[in-house]
Design an enzyme around this catalytic site. Structure first.
Site, PDB file in Angstrom:
ATOM      1  CG  HIS A  37      14.670-105.239  -7.363  1.00  0.00           C
ATOM      2  ND1 HIS A  37      13.793-103.934  -7.244  1.00  0.00           N
ATOM      3  CD2 HIS A  37      15.921-104.518  -7.092  1.00  0.00           C
ATOM      4  CE1 HIS A  37      14.506-103.075  -7.105  1.00  0.00           C
ATOM      5  NE2 HIS A  37      15.816-103.270  -7.025  1.00  0.00           N
ATOM      6  CG  ASP A 154      21.479 -98.725 -11.498  1.00  0.00           C
ATOM      7  OD1 ASP A 154      20.759 -97.626 -11.697  1.00  0.00           O
ATOM      8  OD2 ASP A 154      20.521 -99.903 -10.929  1.00  0.00           O
ATOM      9  NE  ARG A 191      16.172 -92.440  -6.299  1.00  0.00           N
ATOM     10  CZ  ARG A 191      17.491 -93.015  -6.266  1.00  0.00           C
ATOM     11  NH1 ARG A 191      17.800 -93.825  -7.202  1.00  0.00           N
ATOM     12  NH2 ARG A 191      18.150 -92.832  -5.065  1.00  0.00           N
TER      13      ARG A 191
HETATM   14  O1  PAF Z   1      21.630-100.811  -7.401  1.00  0.00           O
HETATM   15  C1  PAF Z   1      21.356-100.806  -5.989  1.00  0.00           C
HETATM   16  O2  PAF Z   1      20.206-101.021  -5.635  1.00  0.00           O
HETATM   17  C2  PAF Z   1      22.463-100.157  -4.965  1.00  0.00           C
HETATM   18  O3  PAF Z   1      23.383 -99.172  -5.520  1.00  0.00           O
HETATM   19  C3  PAF Z   1      23.402-101.443  -4.365  1.00  0.00           C
HETATM   20  C4  PAF Z   1      24.162-102.274  -5.299  1.00  0.00           C
HETATM   21  C5  PAF Z   1      22.479-102.484  -3.761  1.00  0.00           C
HETATM   22  C6  PAF Z   1      24.265-100.961  -3.276  1.00  0.00           C
HETATM   23  O4  PAF Z   1      23.665-100.340  -2.406  1.00  0.00           O
END
Ligand code: PAF
Length: 291
Positions: A37, A154, A191
């Protein structure tokens, strides 16, 4: 860094930034922040003056029996990390009630991207991507950013969101950031914290399998099935790993490809269970031209 909890506060901050000609970047997250992140936030800081990180565990994207209840919620620790990094200017941490005043089940409007959501994770997580596209479009409408930043980890989510933005002509640029990995190759994920020590020790098999297939493509393999078999064989080396899918797909339509075309953008992608923990990973590749 300011914490905002209401939609009206985010709208006000966005209006102010736009009035001052400042660029706004949105980084949507569900919290439990890690290096992956922080790489998104770092990129957002390169793209914009105002960096808004949303932290919201979105109930609408979890299916029955998934980990909505147990998903880590550590807002204070997340804010500490962001403060240390010093890039985010605002955190948007709404309650479920703020986002879904009548509850998510009473929501009558949704944003749905079809076909791209039928394969890979979408084939196993019914309704998941409808929940993602709906909440992301809500966040885009609330924050009105110039740019929104998502992780390549993702890959299906990224492709689906890009398609939503394209088809609905949403005025936002989607920026993708490469997957951040542990030193042993395991993709960073909230996770990963669920893994037992034995599972954690075997989890790098995901990336090893992907790398073996990527190497084969570089060496000239142009058939999807042998690539899938190669990845399956690698994953089978880890006795605790239970694959859900292992695929070679086109990066745009997300359909399986068997005959790889030079110049084609593909994804090597897999989802593997370790006990109850489901991990996903992928490597994007452009198929090399033969010389
Ligand atoms: O990738 C994520 O953490 C979630 O799918 C997101 C994009 C914040 C939507 O809730």
């Amino acid at each position: 860094m300011q914490r905002l909890t209401t939609i009206s506060a985010v709208r006000a901050a966005s209006r102010k930034a736009r009035a001052e000609n400042r660029r706004i970047a949105l980084v949507p997250t569900m919290g439990a922040l890690h290096e992956g992140h922080l790489a998104l936030v770092e990129q957002a800081g390169r793209e914009a003056d105002v960096v808004l990180v949303s932290i919201f565990v979105n109930p609408a994207q979890f299916g029955p029996g998934e980990d909505y209840e147990t998903y880590p919620r550590v807002l204070e620790a997340d804010e500490d990390l962001l403060r240390q990094q010093g890039v985010a200017t605002h955190v948007f941490a709404p309650t479920v009630q703020e986002m879904y005043p009548d509850g998510p089940a009473a929501q009558r409007a949704a944003v749905i991207v079809d076909q791209l959501t039928d394969t890979l994770c979408g084939a196993y997580r019914s309704g998941h991507f409808d929940g993602v596209t709906t909440v992301v479009s809500m966040l885009l409408h609330i924050a009105q950013p110039h740019v929104a930043v998502f992780g390549q980890k993702d890959a299906q989510q990224l492709a689906v969101i890009r398609r939503m933005v394209r088809d609905l002509h949403l005025p936002v640029d989607i920026v993708a950031v490469p997957t951040v990995r542990e030193p042993d190759g395991l993709a960073r994920s909230s996770r990963n914290a669920y893994l037992s020590p034995a599972e954690r020790a075997q989890a790098p098999v995901l990336y090893n399998a992907l790398r073996a297939a990527a190497e084969a493509v570089r060496e000239g393999e142009l058939q999807g099935r042998p690539l899938v078999r190669r990845m399956q064989a690698r994953v089978a080396d880890a006795p605790l790993a239970e694959p859900q899918y292992i695929e070679v797909i086109d990066a745009d339509d997300l359909l399986p490809v068997d005959d790889l075309q030079p110049g084609q953008r593909i994804l090597l992608a897999l989802a593997v269970y370790f006990g109850d923990t489901r991990l996903i990973d992928n490597i994007p590749i452009t198929v090399p031209s033969r010389t």
